[in-house]
Design an enzyme around this catalytic site. Structure first.
Site, PDB file in Angstrom:
ATOM      1  N   PHE A  40      52.523  44.010  42.138  1.00 25.47           N
ATOM      2  CA  PHE A  40      52.542  43.187  40.936  1.00 25.47           C
ATOM      3  C   PHE A  40      51.669  43.857  39.894  1.00 25.47           C
ATOM      4  O   PHE A  40      50.472  44.049  40.097  1.00 25.47           O
ATOM      5  CB  PHE A  40      52.033  41.768  41.207  1.00 25.47           C
ATOM      6  CG  PHE A  40      52.120  40.895  39.984  1.00 25.47           C
ATOM      7  CD1 PHE A  40      53.324  40.321  39.614  1.00 25.47           C
ATOM      8  CD2 PHE A  40      51.015  40.679  39.181  1.00 25.47           C
ATOM      9  CE1 PHE A  40      53.422  39.539  38.466  1.00 25.47           C
ATOM     10  CE2 PHE A  40      51.106  39.892  38.030  1.00 25.47           C
ATOM     11  CZ  PHE A  40      52.310  39.327  37.676  1.00 25.47           C
ATOM     12  N   ASP A  43      45.348  49.823  40.116  1.00 26.94           N
ATOM     13  CA  ASP A  43      45.392  48.560  39.380  1.00 26.94           C
ATOM     14  C   ASP A  43      44.457  47.577  40.075  1.00 26.94           C
ATOM     15  O   ASP A  43      44.770  47.019  41.123  1.00 26.94           O
ATOM     16  CB  ASP A  43      46.833  48.030  39.346  1.00 26.94           C
ATOM     17  CG  ASP A  43      46.948  46.734  38.539  1.00 26.94           C
ATOM     18  OD1 ASP A  43      45.899  46.187  38.117  1.00 26.94           O
ATOM     19  OD2 ASP A  43      48.083  46.269  38.337  1.00 26.94           O
ATOM     20  N   LYS A  81      41.664  40.043  34.309  1.00 23.13           N
ATOM     21  CA  LYS A  81      41.306  38.770  34.936  1.00 23.13           C
ATOM     22  C   LYS A  81      39.809  38.453  34.822  1.00 23.13           C
ATOM     23  O   LYS A  81      39.376  37.961  33.793  1.00 23.13           O
ATOM     24  CB  LYS A  81      41.802  38.747  36.380  1.00 23.13           C
ATOM     25  CG  LYS A  81      43.341  38.709  36.433  1.00 23.13           C
ATOM     26  CD  LYS A  81      43.909  38.211  37.731  1.00 23.13           C
ATOM     27  CE  LYS A  81      45.383  37.872  37.572  1.00 23.13           C
ATOM     28  NZ  LYS A  81      46.310  38.954  37.876  1.00 23.13           N
TER      29      LYS A  81
END
Ligand SMILES: *Cc1c(COP(=O)(O)O)cnc(C)c1O
Length: 408
Positions: A144, A229, A258
């Site tokens: 993702f 990532d 985030k």
């Protein structure tokens, strides 16, 4: 204490005007503090999702709120047309924290990934000599990396991808945690290998210990970049500042997001080698809001929280307690499998319970515990790193009771 009365899990309100691109648990939240949130009816819930790790420091952490409030009274946006007093300090703080050389600020996680892709391609063209348009990037199945057209072009998830073509070319998708597949996919056109150190959305999939070190060797040999990532795995979640540090690897580019915004606002960045990010000269890439003063003030306060290392240690310590309890649920036959790293767990409900992840999360919500299913019978737990030990165990008690009830 928890309100044991069932909160109705209702449909969206009549006259709904909201696009249907999410299927949330119908908990309507109005207030949050630390690890707890309260809905509009006054029911309290313990937050075991923590904004997919965007809330690593809990809701409205006082130091983060104070930094934001102070900055609201000074300066909030300049655009990158002008410099401001916090931009360079922010770049210095985040790169020192992550042991990197240079930072490019963006807002959302997917923009940090986009930045890494563009930097890798341009570096591949200008430095490695790959003809413009020929660059390939090796990525992992079930990854993702966000929701833009380029990010879903790297995806194997039919729901995320289907119907959104044509896709951005240049990605070679190989199985995750399979070094040989990466090795085979790399050729002279390969500018980067881009993976998550731990696949969050896939249900906290943790690769074999040798995976990242071997990718590091492979990319070095091939003259390609290793891009990790860490939008979800980074900033303390795994017990280290970056998940890659757990295996002694330093990527060429790392994406952060985030938790970098402290749960207050979107703040992301691509950090890494100066000779790679340095190819992005003026005019080649940017963002109106990236690196704005408010974002930098919060980002600096986030770094202040992480610099001492106490929260990372706490993630390790509490994570061990969580892992022991979840292993116990496997022994009881309530869970089929558990994967844990730091204060982060992916659990697969035992098939015998006939309980989908979604249904489990609805039952947990009715008992005052918020968590989110990913795929099928998999549920991810990522409580705030600041959670009280007693609250953590309380949440695990609720999980245990709900699973035991389902098994009756
Ligand atoms: C959440 C996430 C993203 C996307 O972040 P957004 O802020 O939603 O754009 C990218 N990569 C990983 C690993 C993520 O978990």
């Amino acid at each position: 204490m928890l309100d044991e009365t069932a909160t109705p899990i209702t449909a969206p309100p009549a006259g709904n005007r909201l696009a249907p691109n999410y299927h949330p648990l119908q908990v309507v939240l109005a207030h949050g503090e630390g690890s707890w949130v309260t809905d509009t009816d006054g029911h309290r819930y313990l937050d075991f999702l923590a904004g997919y790790s965007a809330l690593n420091f809990g809701h409205r952490h006082p130091a983060l709120v104070a930094a934001a409030a102070a900055q609201l009274d000074r300066l909030t946006l300049t655009s990158r047309a002008f410099d401001h007093e916090l931009l360079h300090p922010f770049a210095r703080a985040v790169t020192e924290l992550t042991d990197t050389q240079m930072l490019l600020p963006m807002n959302t996680g997917v923009e940090a990934v986009e930045t890494a892709v563009k930097a890798a391609r341009r570096w591949g063209h200008e430095v490695k000599g790959v003809p413009d348009g020929d660059a390939t990037i090796v990525v992992a199945a079930e990854a993702f990396h966000g929701r833009t057209t380029t990010a879903v072009s790297m995806s194997t998830d039919p729901e995320a991808r289907g119907g959104f073509g044509p896709y951005t070319p240049g990605f070679r998708i190989v199985p995750y945690d399979d070094v040989d597949a990466v090795d085979e996919a790399i050729d002279a056109s390969t500018v980067a290998v881009l993976v998550e150190p731990v696949q969050g959305e896939a249900g906290v999939r943790i690769p074999a210990p040798g995976y990242l070190p071997r990718l590091r060797e492979l990319t070095e040999t091939a003259g390609a970049l290793l891009v990790l990532d860490e939008v979800q795995s980074g900033l303390g979640r795994t017990g280290a500042t970056l998940a890659q540090h757990r295996s002694g690897v330093q990527a060429d580019l790392t994406t952060l997001g985030k938790a970098l915004g402290g749960g207050l606002l979107p703040v992301s960045a691509c950090v890494g080698r100066a000779d790679v990010l340095g190819v992005l000269e003026p005019g080649t890439h940017g963002s109106t809001f990236g690196g704005n003063p408010l974002a930098c003030a919060v980002g600096l306060a986030v770094v202040d929280l992480l610099r001492p290392g106490d929260l990372q240690a706490r993630a390790t310590e509490l994570g061990q307690e969580m892992a022991e309890r979840l292993d116990g649920l496997v022994d009881e036959g309530l869970l089929a499998r558990v994967r844990t790293v730091g204060l982060w767990a992916g659990l697969d409900v035992a098939p015998g319970l006939g309980l989908a992840g979604r249904e489990l999360c609805e039952r947990l919500a009715r008992r005052g515990l918020l968590a989110k299913d990913t795929h099928g019978a998999t549920v991810r737990l990522s409580p705030p790193l600041t959670i009280d030990r007693a609250d953590l165990h309380h949440g695990l008690d609720v999980l245990t009771e709900v699973l035991q009830d389902a098994a009756r």
